[in-house]
Design a protein around this motif. Structure first.
Motif, PDB file in Angstrom:
ATOM      1  N   LYS A 111       0.020  34.338 -31.844  1.00 35.95           N
ATOM      2  CA  LYS A 111      -0.007  35.733 -30.912  1.00 35.95           C
ATOM      3  C   LYS A 111       0.274  35.022 -29.291  1.00 35.95           C
ATOM      4  CE  LYS A 111      -0.595  38.803 -34.959  1.00 35.95           C
ATOM      5  NZ  LYS A 111      -1.945  39.188 -35.107  1.00 35.95           N
ATOM      6  N   ILE A 112       0.483  36.011 -28.368  1.00 37.56           N
ATOM      7  CA  ILE A 112       0.893  36.551 -27.526  1.00 37.56           C
ATOM      8  C   ILE A 112      -0.304  37.916 -26.720  1.00 37.56           C
ATOM      9  CG2 ILE A 112       1.729  36.242 -24.913  1.00 37.56           C
ATOM     10  CD1 ILE A 112       3.570  34.902 -28.056  1.00 37.56           C
ATOM     11  N   ALA A 113      -0.888  37.730 -25.689  1.00 40.91           N
ATOM     12  CA  ALA A 113      -0.954  38.830 -25.534  1.00 40.91           C
ATOM     13  C   ALA A 113      -0.947  38.835 -23.861  1.00 40.91           C
ATOM     14  CB  ALA A 113      -3.123  39.334 -25.716  1.00 40.91           C
ATOM     15  N   THR A 114      -1.128  40.195 -23.204  1.00 38.22           N
ATOM     16  CA  THR A 114      -0.902  40.632 -21.952  1.00 38.22           C
ATOM     17  C   THR A 114      -1.001  41.596 -21.407  1.00 38.22           C
ATOM     18  OG1 THR A 114       2.150  41.397 -22.192  1.00 38.22           O
ATOM     19  CG2 THR A 114       1.989  39.316 -21.895  1.00 38.22           C
ATOM     20  N   CYS A 115      -1.490  41.879 -20.003  1.00 36.38           N
ATOM     21  CA  CYS A 115      -2.319  43.753 -19.580  1.00 36.38           C
ATOM     22  C   CYS A 115      -1.048  43.291 -18.259  1.00 36.38           C
ATOM     23  CB  CYS A 115      -2.979  42.762 -19.576  1.00 36.38           C
ATOM     24  SG  CYS A 115      -4.236  42.003 -18.504  1.00 36.38           S
ATOM     25  N   CYS A 165      -1.495  49.694 -17.259  1.00 36.60           N
ATOM     26  CA  CYS A 165      -2.928  49.950 -17.300  1.00 36.60           C
ATOM     27  C   CYS A 165      -2.300  50.041 -19.095  1.00 36.60           C
ATOM     28  CB  CYS A 165      -3.105  52.338 -16.974  1.00 36.60           C
ATOM     29  SG  CYS A 165      -3.041  52.362 -15.764  1.00 36.60           S
ATOM     30  N   MET A 166      -1.825  49.215 -19.746  1.00 33.97           N
ATOM     31  CA  MET A 166      -1.937  49.038 -21.223  1.00 33.97           C
ATOM     32  C   MET A 166      -1.919  47.017 -20.638  1.00 33.97           C
ATOM     33  SD  MET A 166       1.359  51.244 -22.454  1.00 33.97           S
ATOM     34  CE  MET A 166       2.552  51.217 -21.185  1.00 33.97           C
ATOM     35  N   ALA A 167      -2.614  47.101 -22.106  1.00 32.35           N
ATOM     36  CA  ALA A 167      -2.164  45.482 -22.607  1.00 32.35           C
ATOM     37  C   ALA A 167      -1.205  45.579 -23.859  1.00 32.35           C
ATOM     38  CB  ALA A 167      -3.411  44.652 -23.668  1.00 32.35           C
ATOM     39  N   LYS A 168      -0.569  44.873 -23.961  1.00 28.48           N
ATOM     40  CA  LYS A 168       0.383  44.641 -24.984  1.00 28.48           C
ATOM     41  C   LYS A 168       0.071  43.270 -26.258  1.00 28.48           C
ATOM     42  CE  LYS A 168       4.007  47.556 -23.145  1.00 28.48           C
ATOM     43  NZ  LYS A 168       5.270  47.952 -23.071  1.00 28.48           N
ATOM     44  N   VAL A 169       0.259  43.189 -27.355  1.00 26.01           N
ATOM     45  CA  VAL A 169      -0.019  42.197 -28.541  1.00 26.01           C
ATOM     46  C   VAL A 169       1.991  41.546 -28.982  1.00 26.01           C
ATOM     47  CG1 VAL A 169      -1.147  41.169 -30.274  1.00 26.01           C
ATOM     48  CG2 VAL A 169      -2.648  42.450 -28.789  1.00 26.01           C
ATOM     49  N   ILE A 192      -5.188  47.051 -15.421  1.00 24.98           N
ATOM     50  CA  ILE A 192      -6.169  45.533 -16.407  1.00 24.98           C
ATOM     51  C   ILE A 192      -5.818  44.292 -15.515  1.00 24.98           C
ATOM     52  CG2 ILE A 192      -6.055  44.963 -18.809  1.00 24.98           C
ATOM     53  CD1 ILE A 192      -5.268  46.883 -19.736  1.00 24.98           C
ATOM     54  N   SER A 193      -6.663  43.684 -15.055  1.00 26.08           N
ATOM     55  CA  SER A 193      -6.496  42.291 -14.446  1.00 26.08           C
ATOM     56  C   SER A 193      -6.638  40.975 -15.539  1.00 26.08           C
ATOM     57  CB  SER A 193      -7.576  42.931 -13.426  1.00 26.08           C
ATOM     58  OG  SER A 193      -9.193  42.523 -13.776  1.00 26.08           O
ATOM     59  N   LYS A 194      -7.479  40.872 -16.490  1.00 30.93           N
ATOM     60  CA  LYS A 194      -7.737  40.047 -17.663  1.00 30.93           C
ATOM     61  C   LYS A 194      -7.339  40.675 -18.313  1.00 30.93           C
ATOM     62  CE  LYS A 194      -9.622  36.194 -17.790  1.00 30.93           C
ATOM     63  NZ  LYS A 194      -8.699  34.587 -17.337  1.00 30.93           N
ATOM     64  N   VAL A 195      -7.393  39.576 -19.812  1.00 33.55           N
ATOM     65  CA  VAL A 195      -7.408  39.339 -21.035  1.00 33.55           C
ATOM     66  C   VAL A 195      -7.454  38.907 -21.615  1.00 33.55           C
ATOM     67  CG1 VAL A 195      -4.749  39.498 -21.267  1.00 33.55           C
ATOM     68  CG2 VAL A 195      -5.528  40.560 -23.367  1.00 33.55           C
ATOM     69  N   CYS A 196      -8.064  38.664 -23.028  1.00 30.96           N
ATOM     70  CA  CYS A 196      -8.317  37.207 -23.466  1.00 30.96           C
ATOM     71  C   CYS A 196      -9.272  37.180 -24.703  1.00 30.96           C
ATOM     72  CB  CYS A 196      -9.638  36.004 -22.812  1.00 30.96           C
ATOM     73  SG  CYS A 196     -11.435  37.835 -23.137  1.00 30.96           S
ATOM     74  N   PHE A 197      -8.406  36.476 -26.173  1.00 26.82           N
ATOM     75  CA  PHE A 197      -7.971  36.899 -27.431  1.00 26.82           C
ATOM     76  C   PHE A 197      -9.823  36.761 -27.405  1.00 26.82           C
ATOM     77  CE2 PHE A 197      -3.840  36.997 -27.843  1.00 26.82           C
ATOM     78  CZ  PHE A 197      -3.718  37.450 -28.493  1.00 26.82           C
ATOM     79  N   SER A 198     -10.654  36.521 -28.642  1.00 28.44           N
ATOM     80  CA  SER A 198     -11.875  36.344 -28.639  1.00 28.44           C
ATOM     81  C   SER A 198     -11.636  34.559 -29.903  1.00 28.44           C
ATOM     82  CB  SER A 198     -12.530  36.714 -30.321  1.00 28.44           C
ATOM     83  OG  SER A 198     -11.541  37.232 -30.907  1.00 28.44           O
ATOM     84  N   LEU A 216     -10.036  41.559 -25.431  1.00 33.09           N
ATOM     85  CA  LEU A 216     -10.793  42.055 -24.647  1.00 33.09           C
ATOM     86  C   LEU A 216     -10.265  42.105 -23.047  1.00 33.09           C
ATOM     87  CD1 LEU A 216     -14.605  42.707 -23.337  1.00 33.09           C
ATOM     88  CD2 LEU A 216     -13.997  40.103 -22.929  1.00 33.09           C
ATOM     89  N   THR A 217     -10.277  43.281 -22.920  1.00 30.62           N
ATOM     90  CA  THR A 217      -9.412  43.519 -21.452  1.00 30.62           C
ATOM     91  C   THR A 217     -10.385  44.113 -20.825  1.00 30.62           C
ATOM     92  OG1 THR A 217      -9.122  46.184 -22.701  1.00 30.62           O
ATOM     93  CG2 THR A 217      -6.956  43.988 -22.984  1.00 30.62           C
ATOM     94  N   ALA A 218     -10.180  43.626 -19.207  1.00 28.67           N
ATOM     95  CA  ALA A 218     -11.251  44.381 -18.164  1.00 28.67           C
ATOM     96  C   ALA A 218     -10.417  44.759 -17.171  1.00 28.67           C
ATOM     97  CB  ALA A 218     -11.612  42.977 -17.130  1.00 28.67           C
ATOM     98  N   SER A 219     -10.834  45.798 -16.233  1.00 28.15           N
ATOM     99  CA  SER A 219      -9.578  46.797 -15.787  1.00 28.15           C
ATOM    100  C   SER A 219     -10.203  46.987 -14.769  1.00 28.15           C
ATOM    101  CB  SER A 219      -9.851  48.351 -16.999  1.00 28.15           C
ATOM    102  OG  SER A 219      -9.023  49.095 -15.946  1.00 28.15           O
ATOM    103  N   ALA A 220     -10.063  47.550 -13.911  1.00 26.20           N
ATOM    104  CA  ALA A 220     -10.171  48.375 -12.177  1.00 26.20           C
ATOM    105  C   ALA A 220     -11.143  49.854 -13.114  1.00 26.20           C
ATOM    106  CB  ALA A 220      -9.206  48.411 -11.487  1.00 26.20           C
ATOM    107  N   ASP A 221     -10.835  50.573 -13.805  1.00 24.59           N
ATOM    108  CA  ASP A 221     -11.137  51.313 -14.055  1.00 24.59           C
ATOM    109  C   ASP A 221     -12.839  51.596 -14.523  1.00 24.59           C
ATOM    110  OD1 ASP A 221     -11.615  50.547 -16.955  1.00 24.59           O
ATOM    111  OD2 ASP A 221     -10.026  52.286 -17.338  1.00 24.59           O
TER     112      ASP A 221
END
Length: 419
Positions: free
Chosen positions: A318-322, A326-330, A348-354, A361-366
């Motif tokens: 699977k692939i995740a994008t951010c 303001c959205m992430a997609k799988v 959202i500047s960073k995205v990573c799977f467990s 997990l997503t990290a955001s400027a919010d």
């Protein structure tokens, strides 16, 4: 060769064998066991491994390997931790953080900062173990040498990278040669080489032991913002603001392939778990997947409504994008959209799977990170938790090796540890 240690990797399932050769050089051989499940016959798995790698799976190590396979199988059967609580706030940096990383044991983590230092922390106590001082500008990239994790490499805006001892905090070597800021640095699996990427439009390959340049890669026409080894360490991928990514044989000066198709700067490029595909993300609002066997055009393109700032794989494909939208997609392995994750109210500047791939997990400027279910029959796309407490935007986040701890790094000068 003399076997020193066998390292276990839970996700994706695998083993790493650390050897010392007769000339006292070390080598690490990684063996994937992707087909291991909770129902696998371990005797049959052992049989396949002996057939695949007879020189490694000798009779004297077979009982130990069997025991490690049992541990991996038990880990696959454990319930996934999906609720985290703020455990510690790490706050001795005096300027914003840039990047973070856990060591393999999960007992230590490192943080890089605009304050020109990298700091090593005890995860359990939250105490600072060592301050790595010596850079003269921002420490932008930090990484352990997996799986041993006895060294750290830091890349800095002072145009150098440095190699450090984890145990003593001493600087072992400084890598001189770039003429621009270093924004990426990592070890290969053997820990005998390091690659660095720089705003000077180049990537450089270095010897860890001698700090000498082994090769330089100079075909990009703009800043090189990402570089990563494949599992064997014979190939390197780079991503650049020139809108391309390149695949390199580390022995050659010219790229093996140039991945063309984006219409704006590359924000990241990464390998999948099997190292036969590459994902690229771009400020053109897309991410693309490329097959190593045919790189003339992408396998498929994944679209957002704004700049795509990061991309990652889980080990099942699977692939995740951010994105700045303001959205992430799988997405699945065929590029089909599975989930759109909405809830952040800034980019959202960073995205990573467990590690097991079931959480995102997503990290955001919010000022928040969010935890999402992405592999559940009943709760797919559900936001499990909003990780709050930071007072400024988040730059980075990561899971530890076993998936039961999370680090977030922020512009508020702190790093938060959730367990």
């Amino acid at each position: 060769m003399k076997l020193q240690k066998i390292y276990l990797r839970y996700f994706p399932p695998g083993l790493a064998f650390n050897y010392t050769r007769n000339n006292n050089t070390e080598e690490t051989k990684c063996i994937d066991v992707f087909d291991l499940t909770i129902k696998s016959d371990l005797d049959e798995i052992m049989k396949q491994l002996r057939k695949r790698e007879p020189a490694i799976f000798t009779k004297d190590i077979q009982p130990q390997v069997h025991e490690l396979l049992e541990k991996m199988q038990q880990k696959l059967n454990e319930p996934v931790k999906n609720k985290f609580y703020l455990y510690k706030t790490l706050q001795t940096h005096i300027l914003p953080l840039t990047n973070v990383d856990f060591d393999r044991s999960g007992q230590k983590c490192i943080t890089g900062s605009y304050d020109r230092t990298c700091r090593i922390w005890n995860v359990e106590s939250g105490d600072e173990i060592n301050i790595l001082k010596g850079h003269e500008n921002v420490v932008f990239s930090v990484a352990f040498n997996y799986p041993k994790c006895d060294k750290i490499v830091t890349g800095s805006f002072d145009k150098t990278a440095k190699i450090w001892s984890v145990s003593s905090g001493a600087c072992l070597n400084t890598l001189w040669g770039h003429s621009g800021e270093i924004v990426g640095a990592e070890f290969n699996k053997n820990s005998d080489m390091i690659c660095t990427s720089s705003m000077d439009e180049t990537a450089i390959l270095w010897s860890t032991e001698t700090a000498q340049e082994i090769n330089s890669f100079r075909k990009h026409e703009a800043e090189v913002i990402s570089c990563h080894f494949n599992g064997i360490g014979n190939l390197l991928i780079t991503g650049s603001f020139d809108e391309t990514s390149m695949i390199w044989d580390i022995r050659e000066k010219d790229p093996v392939s140039v991945l063309r198709g984006h219409d704006a700067e590359i924000s990241n490029c990464i390998w999948n778990a099997s190292y036969n595909q590459i994902a690229t993300s771009s400020l053109d609002g897309t991410a693309k997947i490329w097959d190593l066997r045919d790189t003339k055009s992408p396998l498929f393109t994944m679209k957002h409504n704004d700049e795509v700032l990061d991309v990652c794989f889980n080990y099942t494909g699977k692939i995740a994008t951010c994105s700045s939208d303001c959205m992430a997609k799988v997405w699945n392995e065929n590029g089909e959209l599975l989930l759109t994750l909405e809830g952040h109210n800034d980019e959202i500047s960073k995205v990573c799977f467990s590690p097991n791939g079931s959480l995102l997990l997503t990290a955001s400027a919010d000022k928040t990170a969010r935890l999402w279910h992405v592999d559940s029959d009943t709760e797919n796309g559900l936001c499990l938790q909003v990780l709050t407490g930071h007072t400024n935007e988040l730059f980075s986040c990561c899971f530890n090796y076993t998936g039961d701890a999370i680090l977030t790094a922020s512009k508020d000068n702190t790093c938060k540890l959730y367990r």
